[in-house]
Design a protein around this motif. Sequence first.
Motif, short mmCIF file in Angstrom:
data_model
loop_
_atom_site.label_atom_id
_atom_site.label_comp_id
_atom_site.label_asym_id
_atom_site.label_seq_id
_atom_site.Cartn_x
_atom_site.Cartn_y
_atom_site.Cartn_z
N THR A 33 -12.57 64.58 33.20
CA THR A 33 -11.48 64.98 34.08
C THR A 33 -11.30 66.48 33.91
N PRO A 34 -11.18 67.23 35.00
CA PRO A 34 -10.96 68.68 34.87
C PRO A 34 -9.75 68.99 34.00
N GLY A 35 -9.87 70.00 33.16
CA GLY A 35 -8.77 70.44 32.30
C GLY A 35 -8.78 69.84 30.91
N MET A 36 -9.72 68.95 30.64
CA MET A 36 -9.83 68.35 29.30
C MET A 36 -11.29 68.05 29.03
N ARG A 37 -11.60 67.73 27.79
CA ARG A 37 -12.97 67.39 27.43
C ARG A 37 -12.96 66.09 26.64
#
Length: 159
Positions: A33-37
């Motif tokens: 998900t964009p914004g996390m890894r």
Amino acid sequence: MGDFQPLDAGTAAWHRRLHHTPHDGLTEDTAQTPGMRRYEAISGKRNGSRKIWMGKNHVAPNMRSADHHHGEAETGIYVVSGHPVFVFLENDEERRIETGPGDYVYVPPWVPHREENPSLDEEAVVVLARSTQEGIVVNLPSLRAAVPELDALIAEEGA
């Protein structure tokens, strides 16, 4: 005592090998998900698990993830470090759960949410456990995006 007895066919299935994933053996080859890894540790494809997925998630300082849900999976979250905030809708209003190390969060199936890290200098790290063997992630345009499966689940629970 001390004599080795071979297992009969009926109990051999209960004596399978354990799988070890060292802390530096996790992979980013999982849904993101964009914004996390996200980092995967245990899954069907990595370890042959049949009913769980486990891993960890990092959110950098002053970042927030995109809105998303995890399909049919129930998700348990354990906060390792930082103070992540979990945001979801309740009665069409954004609700924020502020957490810290040692806290747990439960995310029901299909519920849109996001993670935020309000810290300007500390990364937020959480351990994730899911009730499915793979890491299901459905990224959404907003928390208010239609999730028909959630509507059906709520209707079923209300009946």
